[in-house]
Scaffold this active site. Structure first.
Site, mmCIF file in Angstrom:
data_model
loop_
_atom_site.group_PDB
_atom_site.id
_atom_site.type_symbol
_atom_site.label_atom_id
_atom_site.label_comp_id
_atom_site.label_asym_id
_atom_site.label_seq_id
_atom_site.Cartn_x
_atom_site.Cartn_y
_atom_site.Cartn_z
ATOM 1 N N HIS A 1 -35.406 -121.997 -42.427
ATOM 2 C CA HIS A 1 -34.648 -122.802 -43.379
ATOM 3 C C HIS A 1 -33.832 -121.856 -44.257
ATOM 4 C CE1 HIS A 1 -33.436 -125.578 -46.361
ATOM 5 N NE2 HIS A 1 -34.296 -125.186 -47.275
ATOM 6 N N CYS B 1 -36.188 -130.543 -47.059
ATOM 7 C CA CYS B 1 -35.704 -129.372 -46.294
ATOM 8 C C CYS B 1 -36.483 -129.151 -45.002
ATOM 9 C CB CYS B 1 -35.768 -128.123 -47.159
ATOM 10 S SG CYS B 1 -34.737 -128.262 -48.617
ATOM 11 N N ASN C 1 -27.704 -123.992 -48.993
ATOM 12 C CA ASN C 1 -28.883 -124.764 -48.584
ATOM 13 C C ASN C 1 -28.438 -126.189 -48.250
ATOM 14 O OD1 ASN C 1 -31.263 -126.187 -48.363
ATOM 15 N ND2 ASN C 1 -32.197 -125.332 -50.213
HETATM 16 O O1 UT7 Z 1 -34.802 -125.703 -50.063
HETATM 17 C C1 UT7 Z 1 -35.993 -125.962 -50.710
HETATM 18 C C2 UT7 Z 1 -36.626 -124.736 -51.135
HETATM 19 N N1 UT7 Z 1 -35.911 -124.166 -52.260
HETATM 20 C C3 UT7 Z 1 -36.013 -122.910 -52.444
HETATM 21 O O2 UT7 Z 1 -36.637 -122.227 -51.653
HETATM 22 C C4 UT7 Z 1 -35.427 -122.310 -53.686
HETATM 23 C C5 UT7 Z 1 -36.422 -121.372 -54.274
HETATM 24 N N2 UT7 Z 1 -35.976 -120.723 -55.499
HETATM 25 C C6 UT7 Z 1 -34.967 -119.827 -55.504
HETATM 26 O O3 UT7 Z 1 -34.332 -119.561 -54.499
HETATM 27 C C7 UT7 Z 1 -34.686 -119.080 -56.790
HETATM 28 O O4 UT7 Z 1 -35.755 -119.292 -57.682
HETATM 29 C C8 UT7 Z 1 -33.348 -119.510 -57.464
HETATM 30 C C9 UT7 Z 1 -32.177 -119.032 -56.637
HETATM 31 C C10 UT7 Z 1 -33.303 -121.006 -57.627
HETATM 32 C C11 UT7 Z 1 -33.236 -118.850 -58.856
HETATM 33 O O5 UT7 Z 1 -33.343 -117.432 -58.730
HETATM 34 P P1 UT7 Z 1 -34.356 -116.619 -59.648
HETATM 35 O O6 UT7 Z 1 -34.199 -115.203 -59.302
HETATM 36 O O7 UT7 Z 1 -35.716 -117.230 -59.462
HETATM 37 O O8 UT7 Z 1 -33.769 -116.848 -61.073
HETATM 38 P P2 UT7 Z 1 -34.423 -117.568 -62.365
HETATM 39 O O9 UT7 Z 1 -34.515 -119.037 -62.171
HETATM 40 O O10 UT7 Z 1 -35.671 -116.822 -62.750
HETATM 41 O O11 UT7 Z 1 -33.318 -117.252 -63.445
HETATM 42 C C12 UT7 Z 1 -32.992 -115.921 -63.865
HETATM 43 C C13 UT7 Z 1 -31.867 -115.968 -64.861
HETATM 44 C C14 UT7 Z 1 -32.106 -116.972 -66.001
HETATM 45 O O12 UT7 Z 1 -31.559 -116.438 -67.182
HETATM 46 P P3 UT7 Z 1 -32.497 -115.741 -68.288
HETATM 47 O O13 UT7 Z 1 -33.471 -116.796 -68.682
HETATM 48 O O14 UT7 Z 1 -33.141 -114.589 -67.586
HETATM 49 O O15 UT7 Z 1 -31.530 -115.348 -69.346
HETATM 50 C C15 UT7 Z 1 -31.288 -118.175 -65.580
HETATM 51 O O16 UT7 Z 1 -30.891 -118.961 -66.677
HETATM 52 O O17 UT7 Z 1 -30.667 -116.403 -64.230
HETATM 53 C C16 UT7 Z 1 -30.116 -117.499 -64.926
HETATM 54 N N3 UT7 Z 1 -29.418 -118.375 -63.982
HETATM 55 C C17 UT7 Z 1 -28.144 -118.190 -63.624
HETATM 56 N N4 UT7 Z 1 -27.213 -117.273 -64.001
HETATM 57 C C18 UT7 Z 1 -25.996 -117.367 -63.449
HETATM 58 C C19 UT7 Z 1 -29.924 -119.436 -63.300
HETATM 59 N N5 UT7 Z 1 -28.964 -119.959 -62.520
HETATM 60 C C20 UT7 Z 1 -27.857 -119.201 -62.698
HETATM 61 C C21 UT7 Z 1 -26.568 -119.243 -62.153
HETATM 62 N N6 UT7 Z 1 -25.675 -118.309 -62.546
HETATM 63 N N7 UT7 Z 1 -26.186 -120.167 -61.257
#
Ligand code: UT7
Length: 325
Positions: A252, A115, A282
Site C-alpha cells: 500500500h 486502504c 495515497n
Molecule cells: O493509508 C492509511 C495509512 N496511513 C498511513 O500510513 C499514514 C501514516 N502516517 C504518516 O505517514 C505520517 O505520520 C504523516 C505523513 C501523516 C505525518 O508525518 P510525521 O513525520 O508523523 O509528522 P507529524 O505528524 O509528527 O508532524 C511533524 C510536524 C508538526 O509540526 P510541529 O508540531 O513539529 O511544529 C506538524 O504540524 O510537521 C507539521 N506538519 C506539516 N508541516 C508542513 C504536519 N503536516 C504538515 C504539512 N506541511 N503538510
C-alpha cells in the site's frame, strides 16, 4: 489430485487527468514541497474532475484490465469494488460498474476496508472462485478520496489522491504436477479498537453527511510497519515460502518511509519494492492495483514471478496476499 486456484488474467488502471503538485498545494495551505517529499515521499497526485465519480474511474480501470486480459464483460461473472468513496450510499459502486460495462448477468458488490480494501477484495474473490460461485472476477480498487478531504487541513490534504486499478482473477484447476499459480495464501486482520486513529467524521447513520478525514498520523505510522510485516510473514509461513523467494513486494502506498521501513524489516532489497507513492500519493483501496498496473505495464512483473501484496489502513484493517503471477 487437481488443485483449484484463482489465477491473474490481467490488470489495468485509470488516473484522472488533473495532476496537482506539492507546489500548487503550498499556494493554498501552509506546507512545502520539501516537507511533503521528505516526510511522505509524495511529489504529485491525481484529482478527479467535477462530475467524475468513483464508478467512472472503476469502469475505466476495468476496461483496461479486460483489454489486458483479452476478455470482454461477457466473460466476467463477479465484480467486487473496494472503495471508501462510493458514488452513492447505495447502490454499491460495483453494480454501477456492472451497468456501465453493459452487463446484465453475474453479481456485484462493494467491500469497505479503506486502504486494505483491494487486498480484502482479492481474498474475497478468491474464496468465491474457489467455492465455484463464479468463474471470473473483476476486482477493482477505486477512490475519489480527495472528496473526503478538508483542503484547509495540512495534516491530511497533502497525503491523498484519486484513481482506480483492477485485476481479473479466473478459476482454474491445476493438474497433477502442474506448477503452483495464482493466489497461494492470504492473511486478513482488523482491530476496531483503533477506529478513531484514522476515520471520517460523517456518515449516513451519524451525521447524514459524507464528512472529512481525520488521522492521528504518527499513531498510524507507529502501528504500520509491525502490522504489515506480521501479515506478510503469516502469508509466507502458510505457503512454505520465505522472503528470499519473493520477486516483488507491492505494498500500500501511504508513505515512502513506511514502505522503506517494512522493506528493511523484511530484509527485502529496495529494487524488489514497487513504489508509486511519489506520483499517485495515497489512493486508499486503489493504491495496490495502481502500483501493480505500473509494474506489470513496465515489464517488471512477469509470468511466474512471486508477488506479495499488502496494505494497512483505517479500522485498523490490514492484510497480505501472495500470488504466483
Ligand atoms: O493509508 C492509511 C495509512 N496511513 C498511513 O500510513 C499514514 C501514516 N502516517 C504518516 O505517514 C505520517 O505520520 C504523516 C505523513 C501523516 C505525518 O508525518 P510525521 O513525520 O508523523 O509528522 P507529524 O505528524 O509528527 O508532524 C511533524 C510536524 C508538526 O509540526 P510541529 O508540531 O513539529 O511544529 C506538524 O504540524 O510537521 C507539521 N506538519 C506539516 N508541516 C508542513 C504536519 N503536516 C504538515 C504539512 N506541511 N503538510
Amino acid at each position: 489430485m487437481t488443485r483449484v486456484r484463482s489465477i491473474v488474467r490481467g490488470v489495468g488502471s485509470y488516473l484522472p487527468q488533473k495532476i496537482v503538485t506539492n507546489a500548487e498545494l503550498a499556494k493554498t495551505v501552509d506546507t512545502s514541497d520539501e516537507w511533503i517529499q521528505q516526510r511522505v515521499g509524495i511529489k504529485e497526485r491525481h484529482v478527479a474532475a467535477e462530475g467524475e465519480f468513483t464508478s467512472d474511474l472503476a469502469t475505466a480501470a476495468a476496461r483496461a484490465a479486460l483489454d489486458n486480459a483479452g476478455l470482454t464483460p461477457d466473460d466476467i461473472d463477479l465484480i467486487i469494488v473496494a472503495t471508501t468513496t462510493p458514488d452513492y450510499t447505495f447502490p454499491a459502486a460495483a453494480t454501477l460498474v456492472q451497468m456501465k460495462l453493459g452487463m446484465h448477468h453475474g453479481f456485484a458488490f462493494d467491500v469497505q476496508a479503506v486502504c486494505s480494501g483491494f487486498v480484502y477484495g482479492v481474498t474475497t474473490a478468491d474464496s468465491y472462485l474457489k467455492n465455484g460461485l463464479a468463474k471470473r472476477a473483476l476486482v477493482i480498487g477505486a477512490e475519489t478520496f480527495t472528496r473526503l478531504l478538508d483542503w484547509t487541513d495540512r495534516t491530511t490534504c497533502v497525503l491523498f489522491g484519486d484513481g482506480a486499478g483492477a485485476m481479473i482473477l479466473e478459476r482454474v484447476e491445476l493438474a497433477d504436477g502442474e506448477p503452483e499459480r495464482g493466489i497461494i495464501a492470504s492473511a486478513l486482520r482488523s482491530d476496531g479498537h483503533h477506529w478513531d486513529k484514522l476515520y471520517v467524521d460523517g456518515g449516513p447513520s451519524s451525521t447524514g453527511t459524507a464528512g472529512h478525514v481525520h488521522m492521528q498520523g504518527p499513531e498510524v505510522f507507529r502501528h504500520a510497519v509491525g502490522k504489515i510485516t506480521d501479515v506478510v510473514y503469516k502469508t509466507l509461513e502458510q505457503s512454505g515460502h520465505t522472503v528470499d523467494d519473493l520477486d516483488w513486494f507491492v505494498p500500500h502506498q501511504a508513505n515512502k518511509r513506511i514502505i522503506d521501513g517494512a522493506g528493511q524489516k523484511l530484509g527485502l532489497p529496495p529494487e524488489k519494492v514497487v513504489m508509486t507513492v511519489d506520483i499517485h500519493a495515497n489512493t486508499s483501496a486503489a493504491s495496490v492495483p495502481l502500483a501493480l498496473s505500473v509494474a506489470v505495464g513496465d515489464g517488471r512483473i512477469k509470468q511466474g514471478d512471486l508477488v506479495m501484496l499488502e496494505a494497512m489502513g483505517g479500522g485498523f484493517t490490514w492484510g497480505a496476499s501472495l500470488i504466483r503471477w
